[in-house]
Design a protein around this motif. Structure first.
Motif, PDB file in Angstrom:
ATOM      1  N   ASP A  25       0.830  -1.209   0.000  1.00  0.00           N
ATOM      2  CA  ASP A  25       0.000   0.000   0.000  1.00  0.00           C
ATOM      3  C   ASP A  25       0.864   1.258   0.000  1.00  0.00           C
ATOM      4  OD1 ASP A  25      -2.629  -1.293   2.201  1.00  0.00           O
ATOM      5  OD2 ASP A  25      -2.225  -1.576   0.064  1.00  0.00           O
ATOM      6  N   PHE A  26       1.922   1.260   0.825  1.00  0.00           N
ATOM      7  CA  PHE A  26       2.831   2.415   0.815  1.00  0.00           C
ATOM      8  C   PHE A  26       3.424   2.586  -0.578  1.00  0.00           C
ATOM      9  CE2 PHE A  26       2.346   3.291   5.056  1.00  0.00           C
ATOM     10  CZ  PHE A  26       2.800   2.310   5.918  1.00  0.00           C
ATOM     11  N   GLY A  27       3.849   1.439  -1.142  1.00  0.00           N
ATOM     12  CA  GLY A  27       4.462   1.485  -2.470  1.00  0.00           C
ATOM     13  C   GLY A  27       3.496   2.018  -3.516  1.00  0.00           C
ATOM     14  N   ALA A  28       2.207   1.698  -3.345  1.00  0.00           N
ATOM     15  CA  ALA A  28       1.210   2.206  -4.299  1.00  0.00           C
ATOM     16  C   ALA A  28       1.196   3.722  -4.269  1.00  0.00           C
ATOM     17  CB  ALA A  28      -0.169   1.650  -3.955  1.00  0.00           C
ATOM     18  N   SER A 126       2.939   8.429   2.096  1.00  0.00           N
ATOM     19  CA  SER A 126       3.354   7.140   1.545  1.00  0.00           C
ATOM     20  C   SER A 126       4.870   7.017   1.426  1.00  0.00           C
ATOM     21  CB  SER A 126       2.724   6.915   0.173  1.00  0.00           C
ATOM     22  OG  SER A 126       1.314   6.969   0.267  1.00  0.00           O
ATOM     23  N   TRP A 127       5.565   8.145   1.238  1.00  0.00           N
ATOM     24  CA  TRP A 127       7.040   8.125   1.215  1.00  0.00           C
ATOM     25  C   TRP A 127       7.583   8.184   2.646  1.00  0.00           C
ATOM     26  CZ3 TRP A 127      10.506   8.312  -3.014  1.00  0.00           C
ATOM     27  CH2 TRP A 127       9.894   8.429  -4.272  1.00  0.00           C
ATOM     28  N   PHE A 128       6.948   9.029   3.454  1.00  0.00           N
ATOM     29  CA  PHE A 128       7.483   9.333   4.782  1.00  0.00           C
ATOM     30  C   PHE A 128       7.382   8.150   5.742  1.00  0.00           C
ATOM     31  CE2 PHE A 128       8.935  12.206   7.896  1.00  0.00           C
ATOM     32  CZ  PHE A 128       8.197  12.059   9.052  1.00  0.00           C
ATOM     33  N   THR A 129       6.227   7.473   5.728  1.00  0.00           N
ATOM     34  CA  THR A 129       6.014   6.408   6.711  1.00  0.00           C
ATOM     35  C   THR A 129       7.008   5.260   6.560  1.00  0.00           C
ATOM     36  OG1 THR A 129       3.677   7.022   6.646  1.00  0.00           O
ATOM     37  CG2 THR A 129       4.236   5.039   7.845  1.00  0.00           C
ATOM     38  N   PRO A 130       7.213   4.687   5.352  1.00  0.00           N
ATOM     39  CA  PRO A 130       8.213   3.626   5.243  1.00  0.00           C
ATOM     40  C   PRO A 130       9.631   4.119   5.519  1.00  0.00           C
ATOM     41  CG  PRO A 130       7.221   4.082   3.094  1.00  0.00           C
ATOM     42  CD  PRO A 130       6.448   4.846   4.087  1.00  0.00           C
ATOM     43  N   THR A 173      12.320   2.069  -1.126  1.00  0.00           N
ATOM     44  CA  THR A 173      12.452   1.383  -2.419  1.00  0.00           C
ATOM     45  C   THR A 173      11.878  -0.024  -2.354  1.00  0.00           C
ATOM     46  OG1 THR A 173      14.670   0.588  -1.899  1.00  0.00           O
ATOM     47  CG2 THR A 173      14.516   2.686  -3.059  1.00  0.00           C
ATOM     48  N   LEU A 174      12.029  -0.665  -1.192  1.00  0.00           N
ATOM     49  CA  LEU A 174      11.495  -2.018  -1.030  1.00  0.00           C
ATOM     50  C   LEU A 174       9.968  -2.018  -1.158  1.00  0.00           C
ATOM     51  CD1 LEU A 174      12.661  -4.808  -0.457  1.00  0.00           C
ATOM     52  CD2 LEU A 174      12.457  -4.349   1.974  1.00  0.00           C
ATOM     53  N   CYS A 175       9.322  -1.048  -0.508  1.00  0.00           N
ATOM     54  CA  CYS A 175       7.862  -0.944  -0.614  1.00  0.00           C
ATOM     55  C   CYS A 175       7.450  -0.658  -2.050  1.00  0.00           C
ATOM     56  CB  CYS A 175       7.340   0.181   0.295  1.00  0.00           C
ATOM     57  SG  CYS A 175       7.457  -0.211   2.036  1.00  0.00           S
ATOM     58  N   ALA A 176       8.199   0.226  -2.713  1.00  0.00           N
ATOM     59  CA  ALA A 176       7.888   0.536  -4.104  1.00  0.00           C
ATOM     60  C   ALA A 176       8.017  -0.725  -4.959  1.00  0.00           C
ATOM     61  CB  ALA A 176       8.822   1.622  -4.619  1.00  0.00           C
ATOM     62  N   VAL A 178       7.709  -3.939  -3.993  1.00  0.00           N
ATOM     63  CA  VAL A 178       6.601  -4.859  -3.734  1.00  0.00           C
ATOM     64  C   VAL A 178       5.353  -4.396  -4.490  1.00  0.00           C
ATOM     65  CG1 VAL A 178       5.059  -5.777  -1.965  1.00  0.00           C
ATOM     66  CG2 VAL A 178       7.489  -5.556  -1.487  1.00  0.00           C
ATOM     67  N   ALA A 179       5.079  -3.093  -4.422  1.00  0.00           N
ATOM     68  CA  ALA A 179       3.913  -2.564  -5.138  1.00  0.00           C
ATOM     69  C   ALA A 179       4.088  -2.729  -6.640  1.00  0.00           C
ATOM     70  CB  ALA A 179       3.703  -1.093  -4.784  1.00  0.00           C
ATOM     71  N   GLY A 180       5.323  -2.472  -7.104  1.00  0.00           N
ATOM     72  CA  GLY A 180       5.591  -2.600  -8.528  1.00  0.00           C
ATOM     73  C   GLY A 180       5.337  -4.004  -9.038  1.00  0.00           C
ATOM     74  N   VAL A 181       5.637  -4.996  -8.210  1.00  0.00           N
ATOM     75  CA  VAL A 181       5.386  -6.385  -8.615  1.00  0.00           C
ATOM     76  C   VAL A 181       3.898  -6.706  -8.496  1.00  0.00           C
ATOM     77  CG1 VAL A 181       5.808  -8.791  -7.978  1.00  0.00           C
ATOM     78  CG2 VAL A 181       7.699  -7.171  -8.041  1.00  0.00           C
ATOM     79  N   TYR A 182       3.304  -6.296  -7.370  1.00  0.00           N
ATOM     80  CA  TYR A 182       1.896  -6.613  -7.154  1.00  0.00           C
ATOM     81  C   TYR A 182       0.990  -5.993  -8.212  1.00  0.00           C
ATOM     82  CZ  TYR A 182       1.617  -9.265  -2.821  1.00  0.00           C
ATOM     83  OH  TYR A 182       1.667 -10.268  -1.887  1.00  0.00           O
ATOM     84  N   VAL A 183       1.324  -4.777  -8.644  1.00  0.00           N
ATOM     85  CA  VAL A 183       0.425  -4.075  -9.569  1.00  0.00           C
ATOM     86  C   VAL A 183       0.351  -4.790 -10.917  1.00  0.00           C
ATOM     87  CG1 VAL A 183       1.988  -2.456 -10.765  1.00  0.00           C
ATOM     88  CG2 VAL A 183      -0.326  -1.749 -10.148  1.00  0.00           C
ATOM     89  N   GLN A 184       1.416  -5.550 -11.225  1.00  0.00           N
ATOM     90  CA  GLN A 184       1.412  -6.258 -12.496  1.00  0.00           C
ATOM     91  C   GLN A 184       0.281  -7.275 -12.570  1.00  0.00           C
ATOM     92  OE1 GLN A 184       3.009  -5.790 -15.241  1.00  0.00           O
ATOM     93  NE2 GLN A 184       4.408  -4.177 -14.545  1.00  0.00           N
ATOM     94  N   GLY A 185      -0.214  -7.700 -11.421  1.00  0.00           N
ATOM     95  CA  GLY A 185      -1.317  -8.651 -11.406  1.00  0.00           C
ATOM     96  C   GLY A 185      -2.690  -7.991 -11.427  1.00  0.00           C
ATOM     97  N   GLU A 186      -2.704  -6.646 -11.446  1.00  0.00           N
ATOM     98  CA  GLU A 186      -3.985  -5.954 -11.483  1.00  0.00           C
ATOM     99  C   GLU A 186      -4.466  -5.805 -12.919  1.00  0.00           C
ATOM    100  OE1 GLU A 186      -5.766  -4.643  -8.792  1.00  0.00           O
ATOM    101  OE2 GLU A 186      -4.361  -5.790  -7.571  1.00  0.00           O
TER     102      GLU A 186
END
Lengths: 335, 444
Positions: A25-28, A126-130, A173-176, A178-186
């Motif tokens: 979610d942060f990565g999103a 979303s940038w600040f929290t992670p 970058t790690l959160c980004a 994870v989101a980058g990989v997950y979004v590919q399934g959307e």
């Protein structure tokens, strides 16, 4: 003794799921910042559609972590609450701003509007929290024993140093990633594919670069840590495994598989977290009044037993419910 | 006294709790209002019920998100502000927190299904998910209040040389205050929310007397408001009798009873002078306090003279808050009786609807007043008779900074929430007016 280990395993699972799903979610929010061009509202909508039904549930894992800590390992909770007070307040600021801004934007603003200030605050959160999460997590593992009695020495120096900051950056970058990989399934419109593909590969590159930066800074700030890291078979295996998984991940992404990339990136994150947990386990929480180890900081037997029962009941209720939620919103016949 | 970090910590906690509870109360009760409207739509197909359910959902989604993040903040603030309390209390009273977490988790999942699953899950499963949001909310509220009850009436441990031994989490959770506090709070949440919603839609109904949307909304909300407002005095009576038995110092402060008396009077209003131990301008109803508390007009009620000065709570604050709360309770009960007698849901009775409009914030004000009574009334203890609030606070200095940060943040969020809810209300009313005009257009 074994009950403590079960509780610690559950704590680890809760932390892992928070970093994985909350992190996604942060990565999103992070990757949404890069929405560009005439299609930027559609790009943004892909992210909000992916997050919408699941983000509130995803972030509760953090509360689970907190509850297990103060219930089952009160001395550790005590020590961390005092020494990491300032960054924890910063973390809360990020969490509150981000969640509120997201809801305000989604429900309070007309569909055609970009949501101006809310978007800014949501993306900032979303940038600040992670970043803060990484700084806190990093400073629990890396860092010199405390010295000095001034406010700065006790309450600031542990987490305000180059190593902690760069681990925070790496967390972003790690959160980004994870989101980058997950979004590919959307479900993504073909006209937007190129934008999202670019984001995925860029975030992957960013994770690797930031990871390298972490080691570079650590070599300068805390070389004994680097030495310990590379001589411990557990941490070496974790780091090597996580890096090696990039290869099958890249292949799965190229093939446009939906679930394999998600499973593989989860495994990467799991290995990173395990490596961190192992190092933390050995080091303990270092404070100006002593060192606290999770295993020996456990609550009395009766408490642990009830906590375990409560957690198992929770697992029995929550996991099937979560599975239902994900099934309703994350599975679809077409991509 | 204002300058100390302890005061900053207490004010920060008070603000954070006071902010969160409004959203938590709405999150508890609204799903039930929505479930009624939703059910009516599924059964009758009358489209104002669908519009109402969806309109209410938008508001609830915003309020829920703010409630969730402020609740997360609280779980951290317990440790950030009161680490010594958490070190000792965590192992004793942690279980209701775990169970609350599980209930809240289920609530968030159900909310996701409800808000986003309109056409993606079978209709009655969808309705069920909305109801589940409410049920989980009420369950989680009960657990949290159990934890607070334990602070008031500690149980399930022995305190030996500054540490807890023989910990029994089960006994701790089912402490003597839990049920009374739990009932009183849950009813309060329904009462405050329903009154506010009824007030909002009373306004809308008066503006557009033909609106089926506002009339249906008022019907549903006022029904729940009436039931809650008439049950609440009973729950309140139960709770205060428990306090009289288990926390005599708090009870004496609530009543500003400085000296122990047989046949004690009930004090209405009054300005308290703690130094002189006097109350001025109050109305003392003879023997009523003994009668209400012990059902015996000659019963003895212990006064503050039985409590050492350093163990007394701030009397003026506790007494005044208590009076505000019961005044509002009586007012809302009267409004409810009038509603019942006049069957006010059948046609718009302007003066009564205005009554609802005026009462919009009052239920929440009563909640804040009531929590002030119970929390300030427990001072100087954080765990009654075991640990003082002053012993529990964090050693970190500079707490006025974090206080200012949170207050600033929450004031900002409150403003935005009010602006957005107003906007949503106006949009829903405009859509409603438009659809009514279209209907008229079709008919004419």
């Amino acid at each position: 003794m074994t009950m403590v280990h079960v509780l610690l395993a559950l704590l680890g699972v809760a932390l892992f799921l928070y970093l994985l799903w909350g992190g996604a979610d942060f990565g999103a929010g992070i990757l949404e910042t890069f929405s560009r061009g005439p299609a930027r509202n559609q790009q943004r909508d892909v992210w909000t559609t992916a997050m919408g039904p699941v983000w509130e549930a995803n972030h509760i894992w953090l509360v689970v972590v907190v509850v297990i800590l103060f219930n089952g390992f009160p001395q550790v909770f005590y020590a961390v609450s005092i020494r990491w007070h300032v960054p924890l307040v910063a973390l809360l600021l990020g969490i509150v701003l981000r969640g509120s801004a997201f809801a305000f934007r989604y429900y309070g603003v007309a569909a055609s509007s970009s949501g101006g200030l809310y978007t800014v605050l949501y993306r900032f959160g979303s940038w600040f929290t992670p970043l803060i999460l990484g700084m806190i997590g990093g400073s629990l593992v890396v860092g010199q024993p405390p010295g000095g009695t001034q406010f700065y020495d006790i309450y600031v120096a542990p987490w305000w140093n180059p190593a902690a900051v760069v681990i925070g950056v790496w967390m972003v970058t790690l959160c980004a990633w994870v989101a980058g990989v997950y979004v590919q399934g959307e479900r993504i419109d073909p006209s937007l594919r190129k934008h999202f593909d670019r984001l995925t590969w860029a975030s992957g590159g960013a994770v690797v670069l930031a990871g390298g930066l972490v080691f570079a800074v650590l070599l300068l700030q805390d070389p004994s840590f680097v030495r310990a890291f590379f001589t411990s078979p557990a941490s070496l295996a974790a780091a090597t495994g996580a890096t090696a998984l990039f290869v099958p991940l890249a292949l799965a992404l190229k093939k446009r598989a939906v679930w394999w990339p998600r499973i593989l990136v989860s495994a990467q994150l799991g290995l990173v977290l395990s490596g961190w947990a192992w190092l933390q386990w050995k080091k303990g929480i270092v404070t100006h009044v002593g060192v606290y180890h999770l295993a020996s900081a456990g609550a009395p037997y009766a408490t642990q037993r009830y906590l375990l029962i409560a957690l198992l009941v929770g697992v029995a209720i929550i996991f099937p419910s979560l599975a239902y939620l994900f099934r309703v919103f994350k599975t679809s016949s077409k991509r | 006294m204002l300058a100390t970090d302890l005061m900053a910590a207490r004010w920060q906690m008070a603000f954070s709790l006071g902010f969160h509870i409004i959203f938590a109360a709405i999150g508890m009760a609204m799903p039930f209002l929505m479930a009624v409207a939703h059910f009516r739509w599924l059964r009758t197909g009358q489209e104002q019920y669908l519009r109402l359910t969806k309109a209410w959902s938008k508001g609830v989604a915003i309020l829920f998100a703010v409630g969730a993040v402020s609740g997360t903040a609280l779980s951290f603030e317990l440790g950030l502000l009161w680490p010594t309390f958490m070190k000792h209390a965590g192992p004793i009273i942690g279980m209701p927190f775990s169970l609350e977490g599980a209930a809240f988790f289920l609530e968030a999942i159900a909310l996701g299904v409800f808000l986003y699953g309109w056409n993606r899950v079978p209709r009655w499963v969808h309705w069920g998910s909305g109801l589940l949001v409410g049920i989980s909310g009420v369950v989680s509220a009960f657990f949290i209040v159990c934890a607070n009850g334990w602070m008031n009436t500690p149980a399930g441990f022995d305190w030996v040389r500054g540490a807890a031994t023989n910990i029994d989490p089960w006994a701790a959770m089912f402490n003597r205050a839990a049920l009374a506090q739990g009932l009183h709070m849950v009813i309060a949440a329904f009462q405050a929310t329903a009154i506010a919603v009824a007030g909002l839609h009373a306004w809308g109904w008066m503006k557009n007397t033909r609106s089926a949307f506002h009339r249906s909304a008022f019907q549903i909300a006022s029904a729940i408001a009436v039931i809650a407002s008439l049950l609440q005095p009973l729950a309140g009576d139960f709770a205060s009798r428990r306090v009289a038995t288990n926390q005599p110092a708090k009870f004496a402060a609530m009543e500003a009873l400085f000296s122990t008396q047989k046949g004690a009077p009930f004090l209405l209003g009054g300005v308290v002078d703690e130094q002189k131990e006097q109350v001025s301008y109050g109305v003392h109803v003879p023997k009523l306090l003994s009668l209400l508390t012990h059902h015996d007009p000659q019963a003895e009620i212990p006064g503050l003279d039985r409590v050492a000065k350093q163990d007394r709570p701030p009397v003026a604050v506790v007494h005044t808050s208590f009076q505000i709360m019961i005044f509002i309770g009586v007012l809302l009960a009267a409004l409810s009786l009038a509603t019942l007698v006049l069957r006010a849901w059948r046609r718009p009775i302007r003066w009564l609807l205005w009554g609802y409009v005026v009462c919009i914030p009052l239920g929440f004000l009563a909640i804040e007043a009531g929590w002030t009574v119970t929390e300030v009334g427990r001072q100087p203890w954080i765990i009654t008779g075991v640990m003082r609030t002053a012993e529990a606070v964090t050693p970190m200095p500079g707490l006025w900074y974090t206080f200012s940060l949170f207050v600033g943040l929450y004031v900002l969020l409150s403003v935005v929430v009010v602006v957005l809810i107003r906007r949503l209300f106006r949009q829903a009313s405009a859509i409603d007016l438009e659809s009514a005009q279209n209907t008229l257009g079709v008919l004419s």
